[in-house]
Design a protein around this motif. Structure first.
Motif, PDB file in Angstrom:
ATOM      1  N   ARG A  98       0.857  -1.183   0.000  1.00 27.91           N
ATOM      2  CA  ARG A  98       0.000   0.000   0.000  1.00 27.91           C
ATOM      3  C   ARG A  98       0.892   1.232   0.000  1.00 27.91           C
ATOM      4  O   ARG A  98       1.692   1.447   0.914  1.00 27.91           O
ATOM      5  N   ALA A  99       0.768   2.026  -1.050  1.00 28.92           N
ATOM      6  CA  ALA A  99       1.624   3.199  -1.227  1.00 28.92           C
ATOM      7  C   ALA A  99       1.277   4.307  -0.241  1.00 28.92           C
ATOM      8  O   ALA A  99       0.112   4.540   0.064  1.00 28.92           O
ATOM      9  N   ASP A 100       2.305   4.969   0.214  1.00 27.77           N
ATOM     10  CA  ASP A 100       2.208   6.207   0.988  1.00 27.77           C
ATOM     11  C   ASP A 100       1.329   6.153   2.228  1.00 27.77           C
ATOM     12  O   ASP A 100       0.467   7.021   2.430  1.00 27.77           O
ATOM     13  N   PRO A 101       1.546   5.163   3.119  1.00 21.06           N
ATOM     14  CA  PRO A 101       0.822   5.207   4.391  1.00 21.06           C
ATOM     15  C   PRO A 101       1.272   6.404   5.240  1.00 21.06           C
ATOM     16  O   PRO A 101       0.552   6.831   6.133  1.00 21.06           O
ATOM     17  N   ASN A 102       2.446   6.928   4.934  1.00 21.16           N
ATOM     18  CA  ASN A 102       2.969   8.148   5.546  1.00 21.16           C
ATOM     19  C   ASN A 102       3.251   9.136   4.416  1.00 21.16           C
ATOM     20  O   ASN A 102       3.548   8.721   3.294  1.00 21.16           O
ATOM     21  N   PRO A 103       3.198  10.431   4.679  1.00 21.19           N
ATOM     22  CA  PRO A 103       3.446  11.418   3.618  1.00 21.19           C
ATOM     23  C   PRO A 103       4.870  11.323   3.072  1.00 21.19           C
ATOM     24  O   PRO A 103       5.812  10.992   3.796  1.00 21.19           O
ATOM     25  N   ALA A 104       5.016  11.643   1.788  1.00 19.41           N
ATOM     26  CA  ALA A 104       6.341  11.727   1.175  1.00 19.41           C
ATOM     27  C   ALA A 104       7.141  12.829   1.866  1.00 19.41           C
ATOM     28  O   ALA A 104       6.563  13.794   2.391  1.00 19.41           O
ATOM     29  N   GLN A 105       8.440  12.669   1.883  1.00 14.53           N
ATOM     30  CA  GLN A 105       9.340  13.659   2.487  1.00 14.53           C
ATOM     31  C   GLN A 105      10.289  14.141   1.394  1.00 14.53           C
ATOM     32  O   GLN A 105      10.991  13.330   0.786  1.00 14.53           O
ATOM     33  N   ASP A 106      10.320  15.431   1.131  1.00 11.52           N
ATOM     34  CA  ASP A 106      11.224  15.985   0.131  1.00 11.52           C
ATOM     35  C   ASP A 106      12.019  17.114   0.767  1.00 11.52           C
ATOM     36  O   ASP A 106      11.474  18.174   1.077  1.00 11.52           O
ATOM     37  N   HIS A 107      13.294  16.843   0.999  1.00 12.81           N
ATOM     38  CA  HIS A 107      14.186  17.831   1.613  1.00 12.81           C
ATOM     39  C   HIS A 107      15.243  18.298   0.625  1.00 12.81           C
ATOM     40  O   HIS A 107      16.326  18.721   1.035  1.00 12.81           O
ATOM     41  N   GLY A 108      14.958  18.176  -0.656  1.00 12.77           N
ATOM     42  CA  GLY A 108      15.907  18.602  -1.676  1.00 12.77           C
ATOM     43  C   GLY A 108      17.000  17.576  -1.904  1.00 12.77           C
ATOM     44  O   GLY A 108      17.022  16.899  -2.921  1.00 12.77           O
ATOM     45  N   SER A 109      17.894  17.438  -0.947  1.00 15.31           N
ATOM     46  CA  SER A 109      18.998  16.477  -1.090  1.00 15.31           C
ATOM     47  C   SER A 109      18.610  15.082  -0.587  1.00 15.31           C
ATOM     48  O   SER A 109      19.405  14.155  -0.672  1.00 15.31           O
ATOM     49  N   MET A 110      17.380  14.947  -0.077  1.00 16.22           N
ATOM     50  CA  MET A 110      16.883  13.651   0.359  1.00 16.22           C
ATOM     51  C   MET A 110      15.394  13.589   0.036  1.00 16.22           C
ATOM     52  O   MET A 110      14.651  14.538   0.306  1.00 16.22           O
ATOM     53  N   PHE A 111      14.980  12.470  -0.565  1.00 17.62           N
ATOM     54  CA  PHE A 111      13.585  12.286  -0.948  1.00 17.62           C
ATOM     55  C   PHE A 111      13.162  10.883  -0.547  1.00 17.62           C
ATOM     56  O   PHE A 111      13.906   9.922  -0.783  1.00 17.62           O
ATOM     57  N   SER A 112      11.978  10.758   0.073  1.00 17.71           N
ATOM     58  CA  SER A 112      11.517   9.434   0.455  1.00 17.71           C
ATOM     59  C   SER A 112      10.002   9.330   0.342  1.00 17.71           C
ATOM     60  O   SER A 112       9.280  10.320   0.454  1.00 17.71           O
TER      61      SER A 112
END
Length: 142
Positions: A98-112
């Motif tokens: 199941r995709a994205d049970p938690n929000p995506a995190q985008d910190h520029g130099s790190m993406f999850s």
């Protein structure tokens, strides 16, 4: 010999979980797999042992938590490039995750982004820009 880590997870459907972890990028090690367990190697030194509930109970007397209702840990695995985060997540979702049970995190130099396996264990798929890591990027200080 390098140290190895094995994450042991109880699963309700070994076949479905095996397909999910293959989509996550793991390879099944047949030498340590049978009708009760599958050894899914993420790297040469990192493995995920997925164990049927009955077999898992041989290793602990504690009750098995419902990972869909509670959170005891978040597991994370890196990928080599930013776009691979989405590719791995889509592949794992197509195999029972199941995709994205938690929000995506985008910190520029790190993406999850995260994906939940068929039993509710949450895996973060993340990319870090090696150019953004100062000094020796082969180690991370905790």
């Amino acid at each position: 010999m390098s140290k190895m880590i094995f994450v042991n997870l109880p699963v309700t459907d070994l076949g479905a979980s095996t397909r999910f972890y293959e989509a996550l990028g793991a390879t099944r090690n047949p030498h340590f797999s049978n009708e009760n367990a599958a050894c899914m190697m993420l790297t040469d030194t990192i493995g995920v042992m997925i164990l049927t509930h009955d077999y898992y109970r041989n290793f602990t007397q504690r009750p098995i938590a419902d990972a869909k209702a509670t959170s005891q840990m978040l597991l994370a695995v890196t990928v080599g490039e930013r776009a691979e985060v989405d590719r791995v997540l889509e592949a794992a979702s197509a195999k029972g995750g199941r995709a994205d049970p938690n929000p995506a995190q985008d910190h520029g130099s790190m993406f999850s982004r995260s994906v939940e396996d068929p039993d509710g264990h949450v895996w973060e798929i993340f990319w870090m820009d090696p150019a953004a890591v100062p000094g020796d990027s082969s180690t991370v200080d905790a």
